[in-house]
Design a protein around this motif. Structure first.
Motif, mmCIF file in Angstrom:
data_model
loop_
_atom_site.group_PDB
_atom_site.id
_atom_site.type_symbol
_atom_site.label_atom_id
_atom_site.label_comp_id
_atom_site.label_asym_id
_atom_site.label_seq_id
_atom_site.Cartn_x
_atom_site.Cartn_y
_atom_site.Cartn_z
ATOM 1 N N GLY A 296 0.952 -1.087 0.012
ATOM 2 C CA GLY A 296 -0.238 -0.241 0.354
ATOM 3 C C GLY A 296 0.718 0.934 -0.145
ATOM 4 N N ALA A 297 2.360 1.216 -0.071
ATOM 5 C CA ALA A 297 2.829 2.630 0.024
ATOM 6 C C ALA A 297 3.091 2.662 -1.538
ATOM 7 C CB ALA A 297 4.144 1.915 0.395
ATOM 8 N N GLY A 298 3.012 3.845 -1.808
ATOM 9 C CA GLY A 298 2.767 4.868 -2.756
ATOM 10 C C GLY A 298 4.504 5.246 -3.629
ATOM 11 N N ARG A 299 4.023 5.314 -4.787
ATOM 12 C CA ARG A 299 5.534 5.189 -5.352
ATOM 13 C C ARG A 299 6.974 6.373 -4.820
ATOM 14 N NH1 ARG A 299 3.689 5.639 -11.763
ATOM 15 N NH2 ARG A 299 2.562 3.211 -11.535
ATOM 16 N N TRP A 300 6.183 7.137 -4.624
ATOM 17 C CA TRP A 300 7.499 8.280 -4.077
ATOM 18 C C TRP A 300 7.698 8.088 -2.701
ATOM 19 C CZ3 TRP A 300 6.755 10.514 1.051
ATOM 20 C CH2 TRP A 300 5.626 10.478 1.786
ATOM 21 N N ARG A 301 7.068 6.902 -1.885
ATOM 22 C CA ARG A 301 7.750 6.614 -0.414
ATOM 23 C C ARG A 301 8.405 5.467 -1.177
ATOM 24 N NH1 ARG A 301 5.373 7.400 4.218
ATOM 25 N NH2 ARG A 301 3.318 8.471 3.897
ATOM 26 N N ARG A 302 8.535 3.816 -1.854
ATOM 27 C CA ARG A 302 9.602 2.959 -2.869
ATOM 28 C C ARG A 302 10.577 4.085 -3.182
ATOM 29 N NH1 ARG A 302 7.230 -1.756 -3.363
ATOM 30 N NH2 ARG A 302 4.640 -1.778 -2.585
ATOM 31 N N GLY A 303 10.252 5.028 -3.962
ATOM 32 C CA GLY A 303 11.638 6.218 -4.975
ATOM 33 C C GLY A 303 12.235 6.588 -3.529
ATOM 34 N N LEU A 304 11.638 7.031 -2.248
ATOM 35 C CA LEU A 304 12.837 7.187 -1.277
ATOM 36 C C LEU A 304 13.503 6.209 -0.662
ATOM 37 C CD1 LEU A 304 10.236 10.319 0.532
ATOM 38 C CD2 LEU A 304 12.551 10.306 -0.442
ATOM 39 N N ALA A 305 12.811 5.760 0.040
ATOM 40 C CA ALA A 305 13.529 4.403 0.227
ATOM 41 C C ALA A 305 14.629 3.891 -0.859
ATOM 42 C CB ALA A 305 12.244 2.911 0.531
ATOM 43 N N ARG A 306 14.554 3.685 -1.783
ATOM 44 C CA ARG A 306 15.458 3.174 -3.152
ATOM 45 C C ARG A 306 16.271 4.874 -2.834
ATOM 46 N NH1 ARG A 306 11.169 2.030 -6.244
ATOM 47 N NH2 ARG A 306 10.859 3.232 -7.233
ATOM 48 N N ALA A 307 16.438 5.896 -3.291
ATOM 49 C CA ALA A 307 17.318 7.347 -2.798
ATOM 50 C C ALA A 307 17.851 6.604 -1.543
ATOM 51 C CB ALA A 307 16.546 8.238 -3.694
ATOM 52 N N SER A 308 17.378 6.309 -0.557
ATOM 53 C CA SER A 308 18.264 6.381 0.564
ATOM 54 C C SER A 308 18.817 5.086 0.802
ATOM 55 C CB SER A 308 17.466 6.501 1.934
ATOM 56 O OG SER A 308 16.753 4.501 2.225
ATOM 57 N N ARG A 309 19.162 3.814 -0.115
ATOM 58 C CA ARG A 309 19.692 2.748 -0.694
ATOM 59 C C ARG A 309 21.025 3.084 -0.903
ATOM 60 N NH1 ARG A 309 14.722 0.177 0.035
ATOM 61 N NH2 ARG A 309 14.693 -0.634 -2.526
ATOM 62 N N ALA A 310 20.988 3.838 -2.168
ATOM 63 C CA ALA A 310 21.372 4.610 -3.058
ATOM 64 C C ALA A 310 22.502 5.143 -2.384
ATOM 65 C CB ALA A 310 20.770 4.454 -4.562
ATOM 66 N N VAL A 311 22.816 6.803 -2.042
ATOM 67 C CA VAL A 311 23.033 7.315 -1.290
ATOM 68 C C VAL A 311 23.841 6.659 -0.488
ATOM 69 C CG1 VAL A 311 22.567 9.740 0.013
ATOM 70 C CG2 VAL A 311 21.422 9.274 -1.919
ATOM 71 N N ASP A 312 23.499 5.729 0.267
ATOM 72 C CA ASP A 312 24.285 5.299 1.406
ATOM 73 C C ASP A 312 25.022 4.065 0.803
ATOM 74 O OD1 ASP A 312 24.924 4.413 4.367
ATOM 75 O OD2 ASP A 312 23.172 3.035 4.425
ATOM 76 N N ARG A 313 25.186 3.327 -0.212
ATOM 77 C CA ARG A 313 25.787 2.683 -0.665
ATOM 78 C C ARG A 313 26.699 3.939 -1.339
ATOM 79 N NH1 ARG A 313 21.606 -0.256 -2.453
ATOM 80 N NH2 ARG A 313 21.040 0.786 -4.483
ATOM 81 N N ALA A 314 26.482 5.112 -2.018
ATOM 82 C CA ALA A 314 27.496 6.115 -2.800
ATOM 83 C C ALA A 314 28.980 6.781 -1.716
ATOM 84 C CB ALA A 314 26.932 6.933 -3.563
ATOM 85 N N LEU A 315 27.741 6.964 -0.734
ATOM 86 C CA LEU A 315 28.499 7.211 0.737
ATOM 87 C C LEU A 315 28.398 7.194 2.171
ATOM 88 C CD1 LEU A 315 27.002 10.681 -0.740
ATOM 89 C CD2 LEU A 315 29.120 9.878 -1.620
ATOM 90 N N PRO A 316 28.848 5.395 2.191
ATOM 91 C CA PRO A 316 28.633 4.777 2.880
ATOM 92 C C PRO A 316 29.846 5.787 4.621
ATOM 93 C CG PRO A 316 30.650 3.895 1.930
ATOM 94 C CD PRO A 316 30.172 4.872 0.637
ATOM 95 N N TRP A 317 29.831 6.422 4.470
ATOM 96 C CA TRP A 317 30.867 7.156 5.612
ATOM 97 C C TRP A 317 29.808 7.994 6.051
ATOM 98 C CZ3 TRP A 317 32.789 7.653 0.284
ATOM 99 C CH2 TRP A 317 32.201 9.331 -0.454
ATOM 100 N N LEU A 318 29.127 8.940 5.077
ATOM 101 C CA LEU A 318 28.005 9.573 5.916
ATOM 102 C C LEU A 318 27.254 8.443 6.869
ATOM 103 C CD1 LEU A 318 26.801 11.817 2.757
ATOM 104 C CD2 LEU A 318 28.677 12.516 4.762
ATOM 105 N N ARG A 319 26.687 7.084 6.416
ATOM 106 C CA ARG A 319 26.598 6.309 7.520
ATOM 107 C C ARG A 319 24.742 6.505 7.878
ATOM 108 N NH1 ARG A 319 29.623 3.127 10.494
ATOM 109 N NH2 ARG A 319 28.255 2.250 12.064
ATOM 110 N N ILE A 320 24.312 7.300 6.522
ATOM 111 C CA ILE A 320 22.761 7.671 6.339
ATOM 112 C C ILE A 320 22.013 6.202 6.564
ATOM 113 C CG2 ILE A 320 20.543 7.765 4.631
ATOM 114 C CD1 ILE A 320 23.488 9.502 3.322
ATOM 115 N N PRO A 321 21.112 6.331 7.113
ATOM 116 C CA PRO A 321 20.401 5.418 7.695
ATOM 117 C C PRO A 321 19.294 4.985 7.296
ATOM 118 C CG PRO A 321 19.205 6.959 8.884
ATOM 119 C CD PRO A 321 20.407 7.590 7.932
ATOM 120 N N SER A 322 19.758 4.040 5.543
ATOM 121 C CA SER A 322 18.433 4.363 4.645
ATOM 122 C C SER A 322 18.009 3.135 5.131
ATOM 123 C CB SER A 322 19.268 3.311 3.634
ATOM 124 O OG SER A 322 20.345 2.411 4.702
#
Length: 411
Positions: free
Chosen positions: A278-304
């Motif tokens: 039931g999650a909208g596309r924007w929620r799914r997109g934000l989740a994917r974006a958080s994982r992508a940023v975390d993989r690219a910048l792991p030293w920031l320790r983003i809570p993806s």
């Protein structure tokens, strides 16, 4: 269309002949809890008995349509029985400097009813009521003094059935707290040491300190020895004697530090899968974006945000307890340790805990509100007319305690 006079037989589940039909009913009756526009659905892993087979004795009943040209499974229910603590009339004094002696528990034989399902096409025909009543007959035959069940506070149909027609009453309102597993390790506080307990030490600690906690299972040794139990962990101040040299639970309890906490871990990933829908596309997109940023910048320790939109597993913290002014902080350290354990397990994307609504250590359990269930509903019914211990009284009328012990076999 189903005929109004269809005949339904209630009988014990037979794995060889009923498995396919039972799984079909489960798929038609997927359950979950709502979180705004999203829902968290539960899916068993192909074994209809998986949620009760770890709690002997257990029973599964099916409702079979026996009229008409074809027989079909149209409903099912599961039940199990155990002996648990239901209160304590006595608190013994102790000379120990940091604590009082544990309360003496009163035990009762309690039945747990779960997994009630009726296929949508056969609802409102009294099938659920027949399943419940037949299961309660088995509970009584086995000597159970009480039966209880859990449901979502928004599940009006289930709540009406049990409280309106089956004689159950609202009893406890625990909270299910869920935290996602991130791609990076969580840092643990340097002032807290995490010790892994042997099953024998964990059993001794639980029995000495938490045996009078409501719903504490008398067979805690069987719970801790179960293959799904991944270990018990004790958080203590890094500079205390127990951290420097562990001499067993007895020595620890004879002179504990000012603050400490304990928790055990259950691998629910091997019992069922969850899925957020039931999650909208924007929620799914934000989740994917958080994982992508975390993989690219792991030293920031983003809570993806892990991928929760496909089936995933969880680790359950159970037996959460502790003492002292910093106990909640020690619980938080334990939660971080379990998060890091789950991170190394493929497919495990959340860590969960179920605690009493007024649990003092609740503030130490990190969780995301959108994934959690702030108010689960447990309902209870007295089955026996006489009690095994006359000093107990009627447990159904007991006031809510600050803590409960959630049996992981029934989560």
């Amino acid at each position: 269309m189903v005929e109004s006079m269809a005949v339904v037989a209630i009988r014990e589940y037979d794995a060889e002949r009923d498995r396919v039909g039972a799984e079909a009913v489960e798929r038609m009756c997927e359950v979950g809890h709502s979180g705004g526009a999203m829902s968290l659905f539960t899916d068993l892993l192909g074994d209809p008995l998986c949620r009760v087979r770890h709690s002997p004795p257990f029973l599964m009943l099916v409702a079979e349509l026996v009229s008409g040209p074809e027989r079909a499974i149209v409903g099912l229910v599961r039940g199990c029985i155990k002996t648990v603590a239901c209160g304590s009339p006595l608190l013994l004094p102790s000379p120990a400097k940091h604590h009082t002696a544990p309360a003496v528990p009163i035990y009762a034989k309690v039945a747990y009813l779960l997994g009630l399902r009726v296929s949508p096409a056969h609802r409102r025909r009294g099938i659920a009521l027949k399943l419940v009543r037949r299961m309660e007959e088995w509970f009584k035959e086995k000597g159970a003094e009480y039966a209880y069940m859990a449901t979502e506070k928004d599940n009006e149909a289930s709540f009406r059935l049990f409280t309106g027609r089956c004689g159950y009453s609202k009893f406890r309102n625990p909270a299910i707290l869920v935290h996602p597993v991130f791609a990076h390790r969580l840092p643990l506080p340097p002032r807290v040491a995490i010790l892994r307990l042997t099953p024998a030490d964990a059993e001794a600690l639980y029995r000495r300190r938490f045996a009078a906690t409501e719903f504490f299972p008398r067979d805690i040794d069987a719970v801790l020895a179960n293959p799904l139990s991944l270990g018990s962990f004790l958080a203590v101040p890094a500079g205390c004697s127990a951290a420097a040299r562990w001499e067993g639970a007895g020595a620890f309890l004879a002179d504990p530090p000012a603050s400490w906490a304990v928790a055990s871990v259950w691998n629910s990933k091997e019992v069922f899968r969850l899925e957020v829908r039931g999650a909208g596309r924007w929620r799914r997109g934000l989740a994917r974006a958080s994982r992508a940023v975390d993989r690219a910048l792991p030293w920031l320790r983003i809570p993806s945000v892990p991928d929760l939109f496909r089936p995933f597993g969880l680790y359950l913290l159970y037996g959460v307890g502790g003492e002292g002014p910093a106990a909640a902080a020690h619980v938080r350290a334990l939660c971080g340790h379990v998060h890091n354990m789950a991170r190394a397990d493929p497919g495990c994307r959340v860590v969960a805990a179920e605690v009493a609504a007024c649990e003092p250590l609740r503030e130490g359990i990190p969780h995301w509100g959108r994934l959690s269930c702030a108010e689960d509903v447990w309902c209870v019914k007295r089955l026996a007319e006489e009690y095994s211990d006359g000093s107990l009284g009627d447990w159904t009328k007991a006031l809510s305690p600050p803590s409960i012990f959630v049996d992981p076999r029934e989560f």
